[in-house]
Design a protein around this motif. Structure first.
Motif, PDB file in Angstrom:
ATOM      1  N   LYS A 100       9.081  27.237  14.495  1.00  0.00           N
ATOM      2  CA  LYS A 100       9.436  28.256  15.492  1.00  0.00           C
ATOM      3  C   LYS A 100       8.230  28.724  16.309  1.00  0.00           C
ATOM      4  N   GLY A 101       7.028  28.312  15.902  1.00  0.00           N
ATOM      5  CA  GLY A 101       5.820  28.723  16.617  1.00  0.00           C
ATOM      6  C   GLY A 101       5.839  28.210  18.046  1.00  0.00           C
ATOM      7  N   PRO A 102       5.494  29.058  19.016  1.00  0.00           N
ATOM      8  CA  PRO A 102       5.527  28.639  20.417  1.00  0.00           C
ATOM      9  C   PRO A 102       4.370  27.702  20.776  1.00  0.00           C
ATOM     10  N   ASN A 103       4.608  26.911  21.790  1.00  0.00           N
ATOM     11  CA  ASN A 103       3.591  26.061  22.434  1.00  0.00           C
ATOM     12  C   ASN A 103       3.207  24.814  21.648  1.00  0.00           C
ATOM     13  N   VAL A 104       3.801  24.557  20.499  1.00  0.00           N
ATOM     14  CA  VAL A 104       3.451  23.373  19.718  1.00  0.00           C
ATOM     15  C   VAL A 104       4.109  22.158  20.377  1.00  0.00           C
ATOM     16  N   ARG A 105       3.276  21.201  20.777  1.00  0.00           N
ATOM     17  CA  ARG A 105       3.773  19.986  21.436  1.00  0.00           C
ATOM     18  C   ARG A 105       4.216  18.942  20.429  1.00  0.00           C
ATOM     19  N   LEU A 106       3.532  18.888  19.278  1.00  0.00           N
ATOM     20  CA  LEU A 106       3.805  17.855  18.288  1.00  0.00           C
ATOM     21  C   LEU A 106       3.370  18.337  16.913  1.00  0.00           C
ATOM     22  N   PHE A 107       4.185  18.047  15.915  1.00  0.00           N
ATOM     23  CA  PHE A 107       3.830  18.270  14.520  1.00  0.00           C
ATOM     24  C   PHE A 107       3.613  16.903  13.876  1.00  0.00           C
ATOM     25  N   GLU A 108       2.536  16.735  13.133  1.00  0.00           N
ATOM     26  CA  GLU A 108       2.322  15.540  12.327  1.00  0.00           C
ATOM     27  C   GLU A 108       2.045  16.006  10.901  1.00  0.00           C
ATOM     28  N   LEU A 109       2.894  15.588   9.985  1.00  0.00           N
ATOM     29  CA  LEU A 109       2.793  16.003   8.595  1.00  0.00           C
ATOM     30  C   LEU A 109       2.454  14.797   7.744  1.00  0.00           C
ATOM     31  N   SER A 110       1.501  14.954   6.819  1.00  0.00           N
ATOM     32  CA  SER A 110       1.072  13.842   5.978  1.00  0.00           C
ATOM     33  C   SER A 110       0.819  14.309   4.551  1.00  0.00           C
ATOM     34  N   LYS A 111       1.094  13.416   3.622  1.00  0.00           N
ATOM     35  CA  LYS A 111       0.733  13.633   2.227  1.00  0.00           C
ATOM     36  C   LYS A 111      -0.476  12.739   1.952  1.00  0.00           C
ATOM     37  N   VAL A 112      -1.523  13.309   1.407  1.00  0.00           N
ATOM     38  CA  VAL A 112      -2.756  12.569   1.157  1.00  0.00           C
ATOM     39  C   VAL A 112      -2.564  11.696  -0.084  1.00  0.00           C
ATOM     40  N   LEU A 113      -2.902  10.412   0.046  1.00  0.00           N
ATOM     41  CA  LEU A 113      -2.717   9.470  -1.054  1.00  0.00           C
ATOM     42  C   LEU A 113      -3.967   9.262  -1.894  1.00  0.00           C
ATOM     43  N   ARG A 129      -1.098  34.198  17.472  1.00  0.00           N
ATOM     44  CA  ARG A 129      -0.895  35.634  17.693  1.00  0.00           C
ATOM     45  C   ARG A 129       0.578  36.032  17.752  1.00  0.00           C
ATOM     46  N   SER A 130       1.465  35.085  17.989  1.00  0.00           N
ATOM     47  CA  SER A 130       2.886  35.404  18.135  1.00  0.00           C
ATOM     48  C   SER A 130       3.483  35.879  16.808  1.00  0.00           C
ATOM     49  N   ASN A 131       4.620  36.556  16.889  1.00  0.00           N
ATOM     50  CA  ASN A 131       5.322  36.982  15.675  1.00  0.00           C
ATOM     51  C   ASN A 131       5.661  35.780  14.799  1.00  0.00           C
ATOM     52  N   GLU A 132       6.067  34.682  15.441  1.00  0.00           N
ATOM     53  CA  GLU A 132       6.425  33.470  14.703  1.00  0.00           C
ATOM     54  C   GLU A 132       5.202  32.873  14.014  1.00  0.00           C
ATOM     55  N   GLY A 133       4.075  32.853  14.719  1.00  0.00           N
ATOM     56  CA  GLY A 133       2.837  32.342  14.133  1.00  0.00           C
ATOM     57  C   GLY A 133       2.351  33.208  12.986  1.00  0.00           C
ATOM     58  N   GLN A 134       2.473  34.506  13.132  1.00  0.00           N
ATOM     59  CA  GLN A 134       2.073  35.412  12.059  1.00  0.00           C
ATOM     60  C   GLN A 134       2.951  35.208  10.823  1.00  0.00           C
ATOM     61  N   ALA A 135       4.253  35.007  11.030  1.00  0.00           N
ATOM     62  CA  ALA A 135       5.171  34.751   9.907  1.00  0.00           C
ATOM     63  C   ALA A 135       4.830  33.437   9.225  1.00  0.00           C
TER      64      ALA A 135
END
Length: 100
Positions: free
Chosen positions: A31-44, A73-79
């Motif tokens: 829900k955080g604003p301005n995020v263009r892309l999320f990349e999630l990884s599990k370290v092996l 700084r946004s409410n979503e980012g703080q949460a």
């Protein structure tokens, strides 16, 4: 582009971390604003096969430092950041980088 890199330390209970991360934390984080892309990884592993210093990484891409700052700084980012204490028992290191 600007990346916010999150380095999650090894949790006390990996199964509980994974469940909370995927079912509770990520819906908040997305829900955080301005995020263009999320990349999630599990370290092996490390290149030499050793124990890695981190359990997971997440990269959030933004158009600018201002956009990353506005997200934090946004409410979503703080949460999103406040939620770390609910599951990230290994701690979280956050880096803000600029791509070349």
């Amino acid at each position: 582009m600007v990346k916010m890199i999150l380095l999650y330390g090894h949790p006390d209970d990996p199964a509980a971390f994974e469940d909370y991360y995927h079912h509770t934390h990520l819906p908040i984080a997305r829900k955080g604003p301005n995020v263009r892309l999320f990349e999630l990884s599990k370290v092996l592993k490390t290149p030499d096969g050793g124990e890695p210093p981190y359990y997971r990484t997440a990269e959030l891409w933004f158009d600018s430092v201002d956009d990353a700052d506005a997200c934090v700084r946004s409410n979503e980012g703080q949460a999103w950041m406040a939620d770390w204490e609910n599951f990230a028992t290994g701690g979280v290191t956050v880096l803000v980088t600029e791509t070349d």
